[in-house]
Design a protein around this motif. Structure first.
Motif, PDB file in Angstrom:
ATOM      1  N   ILE A 287       1.718  54.977   7.835  1.00  0.00           N
ATOM      2  CA  ILE A 287       0.843  56.059   8.296  1.00  0.00           C
ATOM      3  C   ILE A 287       1.447  57.411   7.938  1.00  0.00           C
ATOM      4  N   ALA A 288       2.728  57.574   8.240  1.00  0.00           N
ATOM      5  CA  ALA A 288       3.397  58.836   7.922  1.00  0.00           C
ATOM      6  C   ALA A 288       3.386  59.100   6.416  1.00  0.00           C
ATOM      7  N   ASP A 289       3.609  58.056   5.633  1.00  0.00           N
ATOM      8  CA  ASP A 289       3.605  58.207   4.172  1.00  0.00           C
ATOM      9  C   ASP A 289       2.240  58.666   3.676  1.00  0.00           C
ATOM     10  N   ALA A 290       1.179  58.058   4.206  1.00  0.00           N
ATOM     11  CA  ALA A 290      -0.170  58.412   3.769  1.00  0.00           C
ATOM     12  C   ALA A 290      -0.533  59.834   4.183  1.00  0.00           C
ATOM     13  N   VAL A 291      -0.170  60.201   5.405  1.00  0.00           N
ATOM     14  CA  VAL A 291      -0.499  61.536   5.904  1.00  0.00           C
ATOM     15  C   VAL A 291       0.143  62.616   5.041  1.00  0.00           C
ATOM     16  N   ALA A 292       1.271  62.298   4.424  1.00  0.00           N
ATOM     17  CA  ALA A 292       1.920  63.269   3.531  1.00  0.00           C
ATOM     18  C   ALA A 292       1.046  63.597   2.322  1.00  0.00           C
ATOM     19  N   GLY A 293       0.059  62.750   2.053  1.00  0.00           N
ATOM     20  CA  GLY A 293      -0.868  63.016   0.955  1.00  0.00           C
ATOM     21  C   GLY A 293      -2.181  63.614   1.410  1.00  0.00           C
ATOM     22  N   SER A 294      -2.319  63.858   2.712  1.00  0.00           N
ATOM     23  CA  SER A 294      -3.576  64.343   3.283  1.00  0.00           C
ATOM     24  C   SER A 294      -4.080  65.615   2.617  1.00  0.00           C
ATOM     25  N   ASP A 295      -3.194  66.521   2.307  1.00  0.00           N
ATOM     26  CA  ASP A 295      -3.591  67.805   1.715  1.00  0.00           C
ATOM     27  C   ASP A 295      -2.734  68.138   0.506  1.00  0.00           C
ATOM     28  N   LEU A 296      -2.271  67.103  -0.172  1.00  0.00           N
ATOM     29  CA  LEU A 296      -1.409  67.310  -1.342  1.00  0.00           C
ATOM     30  C   LEU A 296      -2.278  67.766  -2.520  1.00  0.00           C
ATOM     31  N   PRO A 297      -1.986  68.912  -3.120  1.00  0.00           N
ATOM     32  CA  PRO A 297      -2.888  69.525  -4.114  1.00  0.00           C
ATOM     33  C   PRO A 297      -2.683  68.986  -5.530  1.00  0.00           C
ATOM     34  N   LEU A 298      -3.114  67.773  -5.783  1.00  0.00           N
ATOM     35  CA  LEU A 298      -3.035  67.252  -7.144  1.00  0.00           C
ATOM     36  C   LEU A 298      -3.825  68.154  -8.095  1.00  0.00           C
ATOM     37  N   THR A 299      -3.285  68.377  -9.273  1.00  0.00           N
ATOM     38  CA  THR A 299      -4.020  69.148 -10.270  1.00  0.00           C
ATOM     39  C   THR A 299      -5.112  68.280 -10.883  1.00  0.00           C
ATOM     40  N   ARG A 300      -6.016  68.911 -11.607  1.00  0.00           N
ATOM     41  CA  ARG A 300      -7.048  68.140 -12.297  1.00  0.00           C
ATOM     42  C   ARG A 300      -6.417  67.159 -13.288  1.00  0.00           C
ATOM     43  N   GLY A 301      -5.401  67.620 -13.988  1.00  0.00           N
ATOM     44  CA  GLY A 301      -4.746  66.755 -14.961  1.00  0.00           C
ATOM     45  C   GLY A 301      -4.106  65.541 -14.292  1.00  0.00           C
ATOM     46  N   GLU A 302      -3.487  65.753 -13.139  1.00  0.00           N
ATOM     47  CA  GLU A 302      -2.856  64.644 -12.415  1.00  0.00           C
ATOM     48  C   GLU A 302      -3.902  63.678 -11.879  1.00  0.00           C
ATOM     49  N   TRP A 303      -5.002  64.228 -11.362  1.00  0.00           N
ATOM     50  CA  TRP A 303      -6.055  63.388 -10.808  1.00  0.00           C
ATOM     51  C   TRP A 303      -6.672  62.512 -11.900  1.00  0.00           C
ATOM     52  N   TYR A 304      -7.042  63.136 -13.014  1.00  0.00           N
ATOM     53  CA  TYR A 304      -7.631  62.366 -14.109  1.00  0.00           C
ATOM     54  C   TYR A 304      -6.608  61.432 -14.754  1.00  0.00           C
ATOM     55  N   GLY A 305      -5.353  61.847 -14.768  1.00  0.00           N
ATOM     56  CA  GLY A 305      -4.312  60.979 -15.315  1.00  0.00           C
ATOM     57  C   GLY A 305      -4.169  59.693 -14.527  1.00  0.00           C
ATOM     58  N   LEU A 306      -4.284  59.788 -13.207  1.00  0.00           N
ATOM     59  CA  LEU A 306      -4.237  58.590 -12.363  1.00  0.00           C
ATOM     60  C   LEU A 306      -5.451  57.704 -12.613  1.00  0.00           C
ATOM     61  N   LEU A 307      -6.612  58.313 -12.760  1.00  0.00           N
ATOM     62  CA  LEU A 307      -7.821  57.543 -13.027  1.00  0.00           C
ATOM     63  C   LEU A 307      -7.699  56.795 -14.349  1.00  0.00           C
ATOM     64  N   ARG A 308      -7.159  57.470 -15.363  1.00  0.00           N
ATOM     65  CA  ARG A 308      -6.963  56.835 -16.664  1.00  0.00           C
ATOM     66  C   ARG A 308      -5.910  55.729 -16.571  1.00  0.00           C
ATOM     67  N   ALA A 309      -4.836  55.982 -15.833  1.00  0.00           N
ATOM     68  CA  ALA A 309      -3.786  54.967 -15.708  1.00  0.00           C
ATOM     69  C   ALA A 309      -4.289  53.736 -14.957  1.00  0.00           C
ATOM     70  N   ALA A 310      -5.327  53.925 -14.121  1.00  0.00           N
ATOM     71  CA  ALA A 310      -5.909  52.798 -13.396  1.00  0.00           C
ATOM     72  C   ALA A 310      -6.845  51.976 -14.268  1.00  0.00           C
ATOM     73  N   GLY A 311      -7.072  52.430 -15.503  1.00  0.00           N
ATOM     74  CA  GLY A 311      -7.856  51.632 -16.441  1.00  0.00           C
ATOM     75  C   GLY A 311      -9.245  52.152 -16.750  1.00  0.00           C
ATOM     76  N   HIS A 312      -9.572  53.343 -16.252  1.00  0.00           N
ATOM     77  CA  HIS A 312     -10.912  53.877 -16.499  1.00  0.00           C
ATOM     78  C   HIS A 312     -10.923  54.735 -17.768  1.00  0.00           C
ATOM     79  N   HIS A 313     -12.085  54.791 -18.390  1.00  0.00           N
ATOM     80  CA  HIS A 313     -12.258  55.562 -19.625  1.00  0.00           C
ATOM     81  C   HIS A 313     -12.587  57.004 -19.286  1.00  0.00           C
ATOM     82  N   VAL A 314     -11.739  57.906 -19.686  1.00  0.00           N
ATOM     83  CA  VAL A 314     -11.999  59.333 -19.507  1.00  0.00           C
ATOM     84  C   VAL A 314     -12.182  59.929 -20.906  1.00  0.00           C
ATOM     85  N   PRO A 315     -13.422  60.200 -21.298  1.00  0.00           N
ATOM     86  CA  PRO A 315     -13.694  60.649 -22.688  1.00  0.00           C
ATOM     87  C   PRO A 315     -12.929  61.919 -23.037  1.00  0.00           C
TER      88      PRO A 315
END
Length: 315
Positions: A287-315
């Motif tokens: 719970i404490a670990d997750a809450v540390a991400g509650s308002d963590l400001p991922l950049t657009r590049g980081e957010w899309y990078g995670l989506l791509r690393a999860a196997g999704h196609h980002v044109p």
């Protein structure tokens, strides 16, 4: 702890929810420890369902009873938290029941099990192909007028299924609880590859795009199983099935000085739909670990990078 509005209301709620699905076998001491960890972290929103614990001797409402018996909340403390429960799945050959009789009877038993006079939020747990919106509306009206349920919503519903309910239900449907994690993220990824032949993410599968629909109609999305590996069991962390994703989670965790759990949480909470993340853990540290991400400001590049690393196609 970051807060978000509950649906179309101005009521602020934490964007991390403590899910009580797995507490059936916990001792009262363990339940109190889990509850205290959530409260101390700011996650004062607790999610239940009549179904949780149904395969234990207590049957339906078992986890609700375990929660209430362990905590024995005073009236004042009860008012400090949000209690949400769900109904509609039944352990019968027909699986689902959204009839007036079932909804009302289930809520009455949830109130007894949770030792409370009211529920803050009631959700229909899954779509019922035999749903009659007028019966749902009659149940909701009775429960609201009696002061037994304050707010309503759904779980795992498509846009058209919500629209069908709204032909009769007069209360605003404030919540839709859906499965969402980095590796089970079609509802977020679909449409990114729009009009690109051969790409899975070019398709829309839920009757109109549930994320966009909920944003348009001020419905709060609640993400369940936020760390699950998709259709498989287990979590994504350390999974041999997702080496690229774990490498990126580890890199970002080191960069931000948090755990991969916080990064996986932040990927959901970063989305402008202002979602809530439902934790199914019985581990206070998670719970404490997750809450540390509650308002963590991922950049657009980081957010899309995670989506791509999860196997999704980002044109």
């Amino acid at each position: 702890m970051k807060t978000v509005p509950l649906g179309s209301t101005e009521t602020p709620v934490p964007n991390i929810i403590a899910g009580m699905m797995r507490i059936a076998d916990l001792s009262p001491e363990r339940v109190r420890e889990l509850y205290s960890a959530a409260r101390e972290a700011g996650a004062d929103f607790f999610d239940h369902a009549d179904l949780y614990g149904f395969n234990h001797p207590g049957g339906y409402h078992h986890c609700e009873r375990v929660f209430a018996e362990a905590l024995n909340l005073s009236t004042a403390e009860r008012e400090q938290i949000t209690l949400q429960t769900k109904t509609g799945i039944v352990d019968r050959d027909w699986h689902y029941d959204s009839s007036y009789e079932h909804i009302v009877a289930s809520v009455e038993e949830s109130l007894r099990a949770l030792r409370t006079e009211y529920l803050d939020v009631l959700l229909l747990h899954r779509p019922d192909a035999l749903v009659e919106p007028e019966e749902v509306a009659r149940a909701f009206d009775q429960l609201e007028s009696a002061g037994k349920v304050r707010s309503f919503g759904v779980s795992n519903h498509t846009p058209r299924q919500i629209d069908l309910l709204k032909t009769a239900v007069r209360q605003p449907l404030l919540v839709n609880q859906v499965q969402l994690s980095l590796t089970h993220s079609t509802i977020v990824a679909q449409g990114l590859a729009s009009n690109m032949a051969g790409q899975e993410d070019s398709l829309t599968r839920d009757g109109g795009g549930i994320v966009d629909y909920c944003r348009l109609h001020s419905i709060t999305l609640q993400a369940w199983s936020p760390f699950q590996r998709g259709a498989q069991g287990g979590v994504i962390f350390g999974s041999a099935d997702h080496p690229a994703l774990n490498a990126e989670l580890d890199r970002l965790a080191a960069q931000y000085g948090v755990t991969p759990t916080a990064i996986a949480t932040a990927w959901i909470t970063r989305h402008p739909a202002r979602m809530q993340v439902i934790l199914g853990t019985t581990n206070p540290q998670r719970i404490a670990d997750a809450v540390a991400g509650s308002d963590l400001p991922l950049t657009r590049g980081e957010w899309y990078g995670l989506l791509r690393a999860a196997g999704h196609h980002v044109p």
